[in-house]
Design an enzyme around this catalytic site. Structure first.
Site, PDB file in Angstrom:
ATOM      1  N   GLU A  48      13.746 -48.285  17.519  1.00 20.74           N
ATOM      2  CA  GLU A  48      13.980 -47.041  16.771  1.00 20.74           C
ATOM      3  C   GLU A  48      14.570 -46.044  17.749  1.00 20.74           C
ATOM      4  O   GLU A  48      13.851 -45.293  18.402  1.00 20.74           O
ATOM      5  CB  GLU A  48      12.683 -46.490  16.162  1.00 20.74           C
ATOM      6  CG  GLU A  48      12.335 -47.040  14.815  1.00 20.74           C
ATOM      7  CD  GLU A  48      11.257 -46.219  14.097  1.00 20.74           C
ATOM      8  OE1 GLU A  48      11.220 -44.982  14.282  1.00 20.74           O
ATOM      9  OE2 GLU A  48      10.454 -46.822  13.371  1.00 20.74           O
ATOM     10  N   GLU A  96       4.440 -48.858  14.644  1.00 20.03           N
ATOM     11  CA  GLU A  96       3.874 -47.829  15.527  1.00 20.03           C
ATOM     12  C   GLU A  96       2.347 -47.781  15.409  1.00 20.03           C
ATOM     13  O   GLU A  96       1.754 -46.714  15.260  1.00 20.03           O
ATOM     14  CB  GLU A  96       4.502 -46.467  15.233  1.00 20.03           C
ATOM     15  CG  GLU A  96       5.963 -46.382  15.630  1.00 20.03           C
ATOM     16  CD  GLU A  96       6.526 -44.975  15.567  1.00 20.03           C
ATOM     17  OE1 GLU A  96       7.430 -44.659  16.363  1.00 20.03           O
ATOM     18  OE2 GLU A  96       6.061 -44.176  14.724  1.00 20.03           O
TER      19      GLU A  96
END
Length: 593
Positions: free
Chosen positions: A234, A158
């Protein structure tokens, strides 16, 4: 040996379209003797892949060590994945977030104050290169093109939420390729235009992190990844908890419905979390977006398997959805056995004051150092200062990280708490007296700009507005306190307190007891009536408890126990009326806001 690639429209396994159906399972949050059971439960759900992070700081607790044994035997974990006929996605970071202490970055990286954080900085990159070199013998031979399970490796994590240093990402690609990784590389970011554009490179395959509004978020992802398979790597189906807040859950039907939408669109998925497990010991992370919030010990995450490995209602709902898109085995997981306790009790209470002057490790300083400056990166540290004043004075520092209990001549004065932004306290009395400050690192920030900050008393530390010293400082070695501090083997320490007082016990103190077990299975230590501290069974670190909740139990994994007598140590830092008791299941607290 097989071939795995990213094609124009699909993942390709030996040239044929392949959908990744993965579940997140962190080996470091599960006892190694339970890995195979959890992996099998994923296969029985209908999944074909297991995903895991790699926590750099747990493997490399110091710059000169790298541990791949026991709980950290990543090779064994990947072999267990392969033995169940499944593939693996590995996310070595180096930053992992994961609600893990420091986001997985070792605290020793940042002692010099010059090393970069998640950017193209030579010292940071050199340390990462060493980390990857240690991982190479584990990961390289276990790639799918060498008959192993690994099909994908993720670059960073991320990154678009933190930075946009393209040179840093390219350096990571070069290092991963340099150690011999040949499988495809991916990145993951939350599906916003800004994060997806900042967090990846054209040569990397972008995936998304989200748990709702799947149709909309896949469309955003497709704008930034115009070719190849779509994937939510995710797919959030729950959330994590903070001390003092509520236990997070998500509606089963909503989560299953979003999964159905995702799969109907043809996307691949990594369910986060399939099984969350536990932040054993002092490994939990924290957030600080103006208010410091440490993560609790349980990483249950409202996942498909609960913290003990039992299938939840969400497991069965997801299994039904998956059966529409893939073949699901007829066998189903049985869930964990429950242990049988015949007797449990506290035998001795040993005050911290009775052991601190008997152990090695004291260092002496003109000014109060941080925990990091003395090479102690988690848990507790005791500061000691002798003062002589004509009356009450104020002890102050720039910041407490994260909780400081203050004592004068052994008597408690008060607590300074980071989450309350407290950094000063009045020291009562006059004349010569001893000041002691027990500081707890409650978890290093794992997300945002405060990654890499030191712990302890952040200076300057003053008394009455003046700098003071010298300071004596003791890092508390609590990997296994019964042996680290001689609570069992040292007869002098063992004799400090042989009976439990009828009135409430005042900490900090070690409560040493035994648990008689006639059948081994999962247990949960009941922390009701206890204040704040941590616990160990047979030397295994169960983690932290805190009366503010939400969780009120600590999981005791079955492999930690043995039939007969088991040793328990509880380090209670406050006041307790608690008794030693166990429950068959977890109490993770209230779910209301």
């Amino acid at each position: 040996m097989a071939d795995f690639r990213i094609g124009d429209a699909d993942f390709l396994l030996d040239g044929e379209p392949h959908r990744i159906l993965s579940g997140a399972l962190h080996y470091f949050r599960v006892h190694p003797d339970e890995w195979r059971d959890r992996i099998r439960a994923a296969r029985l759900l209908g999944l074909n892949t297991i995903e895991t992070y790699v926590p750099w700081n747990l493997h490399a607790r110091t710059p000169d060590t790298f541990d791949l044994d026991g709980r950290l035997d990543l090779g064994r974990f990947l072999d267990d994945v392969a033995a169940e006929g499944m593939h693996a996605i590995v996310r070595p970071g180096p930053y992992i977030c994961a609600e893990w202490d420091g986001g997985g970055l070792p605290a020793w990286l940042f002692i010099d104050g010059e090393t970069g954080v998640r950017r193209n900085e030579p010292r940071f990159l050199a340390a990462i290169a060493t980390f990857f070199d240690h991982l190479a013998p584990v990961l390289v031979p276990r790639q799918i093109d060498r008959s192993g399970p690994i099909v994908l490796v993720q670059i960073e994590n991320e990154y678009g939420a933190y930075g946009d240093d393209a040179d840093y990402l390219r350096a990571l690609i070069e290092m991963n390729r340099g150690i011999g990784l040949t499988v495809p590389f991916i990145t993951v970011d939350q599906p916003t235009d800004e994060m997806l554009s900042r967090g990846s490179l054209p040569e990397l395959h972008r995936t998304g992190s989200f748990g709702s509004r799947a149709t909309e978020r896949l469309a955003t992802l497709r704008r930034h990844q115009p070719t190849g398979p779509l994937m939510s790597s995710e797919f959030w189906i729950g959330w994590f908890d903070h001390w003092g807040a509520h236990h997070h859950t998500t509606p089963v039907d909503e989560a299953a419905g979003e999964l159905d939408t995702l799969l109907a669109a043809g996307a691949s998925v990594n369910i986060y979390m399939f099984h969350g497990g536990t932040n054993f010991g002092f490994t939990n992370g924290a957030n600080d977006k103006g208010v410091y919030q440490p993560t609790v010990t349980s990483y249950d995450y409202d996942a498909l398997l609960d913290e003990s490995g039992a299938p939840t209602a969400k497991y069965w709902a997801f299994r039904e959805v998956l059966s529409r898109y893939t073949e699901v085995p007829t066998e189903t997981p049985a869930g964990p056995a429950i242990g049988v306790v015949d007797r449990a009790g506290i035998d001795r209470v040993v005050p911290l004051s009775a052991v601190v002057d008997r152990v090695d490790g004291w260092t002496h300083h003109d000014d109060a150092p941080t925990m990091d400056e003395i090479g102690h990166y988690s848990g507790y540290v005791l500061y000691r200062l002798d003062i002589d004043t004509s009356g009450p004075v104020v002890l102050a520092c720039e910041e407490v990280r994260d909780r400081a209990q203050v004592f004068v001549d052994g008597s408690p004065v008060g607590v300074l708490s980071r989450d309350a932004h407290e950094n000063a306290i009045v020291l009562p009395g006059a004349g010569s007296r001893r000041v002691e400050v027990l500081v707890e690192d409650q978890g290093r920030v794992n997300y945002g700009v405060r990654i890499g900050e030191p712990k302890g008393l952040i200076g300057p530390v003053t008394v009455g507005g003046e700098s003071v010293g010298p300071w004596s400082v003791l890092p508390l070695a609590l990997d296994d306190p019964a042996r680290d501090l001689g609570l069992v083997e040292d007869p002098d320490v063992a004799g400090t307190n042989t009976t439990r007082a009828a009135e409430p016990a005042v900490g900090p103190a070690f409560h040493v007891g035994t648990v008689e077990v006639s059948a081994v299975g999962d247990l949960h230590l009941d922390s009701s009536g206890w204040g704040k501290g941590a616990a160990w069974v047979n030397g295994f670190p169960l983690g932290r408890y805190w009366s503010r909740g939400p969780q009120h139990t600590l999981r005791v994994p079955a492999p930690v126990l043995r039939v007969g007598t088991n040793e328990i140590v509880i380090f209670e830092t406050g006041t307790t009326t608690g008794v030693l008791a166990f429950r068959p299941t977890a109490d993770l607290g209230h779910t209301e806001f």
